[in-house]
Design a protein around this motif. Structure first.
Motif, mmCIF file in Angstrom:
data_model
loop_
_atom_site.group_PDB
_atom_site.id
_atom_site.type_symbol
_atom_site.label_atom_id
_atom_site.label_comp_id
_atom_site.label_asym_id
_atom_site.label_seq_id
_atom_site.Cartn_x
_atom_site.Cartn_y
_atom_site.Cartn_z
ATOM 1 N N ASN A 149 -12.009 -3.408 -11.344
ATOM 2 C CA ASN A 149 -11.209 -2.177 -11.329
ATOM 3 C C ASN A 149 -9.873 -2.317 -10.607
ATOM 4 N N VAL A 150 -9.475 -3.554 -10.261
ATOM 5 C CA VAL A 150 -8.178 -3.770 -9.623
ATOM 6 C C VAL A 150 -7.319 -4.685 -10.480
ATOM 7 N N GLY A 151 -7.837 -5.871 -10.796
ATOM 8 C CA GLY A 151 -7.077 -6.810 -11.607
ATOM 9 C C GLY A 151 -7.704 -8.184 -11.604
ATOM 10 N N GLU A 152 -7.011 -9.120 -12.240
ATOM 11 C CA GLU A 152 -7.485 -10.490 -12.350
ATOM 12 C C GLU A 152 -6.722 -11.383 -11.395
ATOM 13 N N ALA A 153 -7.245 -12.579 -11.197
ATOM 14 C CA ALA A 153 -6.617 -13.535 -10.301
ATOM 15 C C ALA A 153 -5.177 -13.799 -10.733
ATOM 16 N N GLY A 154 -4.278 -13.803 -9.767
ATOM 17 C CA GLY A 154 -2.865 -14.045 -10.041
ATOM 18 C C GLY A 154 -2.060 -12.787 -10.292
ATOM 19 N N ASP A 155 -2.707 -11.652 -10.455
ATOM 20 C CA ASP A 155 -1.992 -10.399 -10.714
ATOM 21 C C ASP A 155 -1.306 -9.885 -9.452
ATOM 22 N N LEU A 156 -0.159 -9.294 -9.632
ATOM 23 C CA LEU A 156 0.579 -8.636 -8.568
ATOM 24 C C LEU A 156 0.298 -7.146 -8.725
ATOM 25 N N VAL A 157 -0.430 -6.554 -7.758
ATOM 26 C CA VAL A 157 -0.857 -5.160 -7.897
ATOM 27 C C VAL A 157 -0.541 -4.356 -6.640
ATOM 28 N N ASN A 158 -0.480 -3.049 -6.837
ATOM 29 C CA ASN A 158 -0.319 -2.122 -5.721
ATOM 30 C C ASN A 158 -1.668 -1.481 -5.437
ATOM 31 N N VAL A 159 -2.093 -1.528 -4.172
ATOM 32 C CA VAL A 159 -3.343 -0.897 -3.753
ATOM 33 C C VAL A 159 -3.072 -0.109 -2.479
ATOM 34 N N LYS A 160 -4.017 0.731 -2.111
ATOM 35 C CA LYS A 160 -3.872 1.486 -0.863
ATOM 36 C C LYS A 160 -3.935 0.528 0.324
ATOM 37 N N ASP A 161 -3.207 0.869 1.370
ATOM 38 C CA ASP A 161 -3.106 -0.002 2.543
ATOM 39 C C ASP A 161 -4.469 -0.310 3.157
ATOM 40 N N GLY A 162 -5.298 0.697 3.328
ATOM 41 C CA GLY A 162 -6.607 0.506 3.947
ATOM 42 C C GLY A 162 -7.502 -0.402 3.127
ATOM 43 N N TYR A 163 -7.463 -0.266 1.812
ATOM 44 C CA TYR A 163 -8.277 -1.103 0.935
ATOM 45 C C TYR A 163 -7.866 -2.568 1.068
ATOM 46 N N ALA A 164 -6.563 -2.792 1.137
ATOM 47 C CA ALA A 164 -6.072 -4.166 1.282
ATOM 48 C C ALA A 164 -6.426 -4.725 2.656
ATOM 49 N N ARG A 165 -6.124 -3.973 3.720
ATOM 50 C CA ARG A 165 -6.347 -4.470 5.092
ATOM 51 C C ARG A 165 -7.820 -4.637 5.432
ATOM 52 N N ASN A 166 -8.657 -3.714 4.972
ATOM 53 C CA ASN A 166 -10.061 -3.709 5.391
ATOM 54 C C ASN A 166 -11.007 -4.438 4.441
ATOM 55 N N TYR A 167 -10.596 -4.663 3.192
ATOM 56 C CA TYR A 167 -11.513 -5.293 2.257
ATOM 57 C C TYR A 167 -10.926 -6.549 1.609
ATOM 58 N N LEU A 168 -9.818 -6.393 0.894
ATOM 59 C CA LEU A 168 -9.292 -7.505 0.105
ATOM 60 C C LEU A 168 -8.782 -8.677 0.950
ATOM 61 N N LEU A 169 -8.020 -8.388 1.974
ATOM 62 C CA LEU A 169 -7.468 -9.469 2.792
ATOM 63 C C LEU A 169 -8.533 -10.170 3.647
#
Length: 167
Positions: free
Chosen positions: A11-31
């Motif tokens: 529900n976000v994207g595939e490897a290599g994609d440049l996407v915009n996500v919410k700050d908390g989702y990026a800081r707390n989960y993806l990164l």
């Protein structure tokens, strides 16, 4: 927050994609899970240089997933047996882990239990359909037939009768 995905995220994207996500989702989960990196100018430039390598890797994974899906479809149905009561209710449920083990044992196909989704828990004798999502683009279904290996008589004894017999 703009990030570059290092792997496919549902529900976000595939490897290599440049996407915009919410700050908390990026800081707390993806990164922290190393699923993505911040989209700095250097990272964007590096992404553009490595895009061919990323796409080749994705194509290889896609081809492997298609081959597995074809093998799974050739099976037709997976037959399992478990202990059950007279009413057809199983003692315990059949988990996705057991389904993976049965696929490996009977067909030599190894899949991750997280790729299997069931529309209902397998806790009765009958036919079920499991959806296997090998990649975001490759999905297949497999019929699961559950039979009783042993029918155990269900009896409910009253405690008062047991007490008289023991005295």
């Amino acid at each position: 927050m703009q990030i570059i995905l290092k792997r496919d995220v549902q529900n976000v994207g595939e490897a290599g994609d440049l996407v915009n996500v919410k700050d908390g989702y990026a800081r707390n989960y993806l990164l922290p899970k190393n699923y993505a990196e911040l989209a700095t100018p250097g990272a964007i430039q590096n992404r553009e240089q490595n895009i061919a390598r990323i796409k080749a890797k994705q194509e290889k994974l896609h081809a492997e997933a298609l081959a597995k899906a074809e093998q799974i479809e050739k099976i037709g149905q997976l037959e399992l047996s478990a202990k059950a009561g007279e009413s057809g209710k199983l003692f315990g449920t059949i988990t996705t882990k057991r389904l993976c083990e049965e696929l490996l044992e009977k067909a030599g196909i190894e899949i991750d239990k997280k790729t299997i989704s069931l529309n209902a828990p397998i806790n009765k004798i009958g036919e079920y359909t499991m959806l296997i999502k090998l990649t975001s683009k490759v999905k297949t279904e497999l019929k699961v037939v559950v039979t009783a290996s042993e029918v155990i008589k269900e009896s409910i004894e009253e405690p008062a009768e047991n007490a008289e017999e023991n005295v």
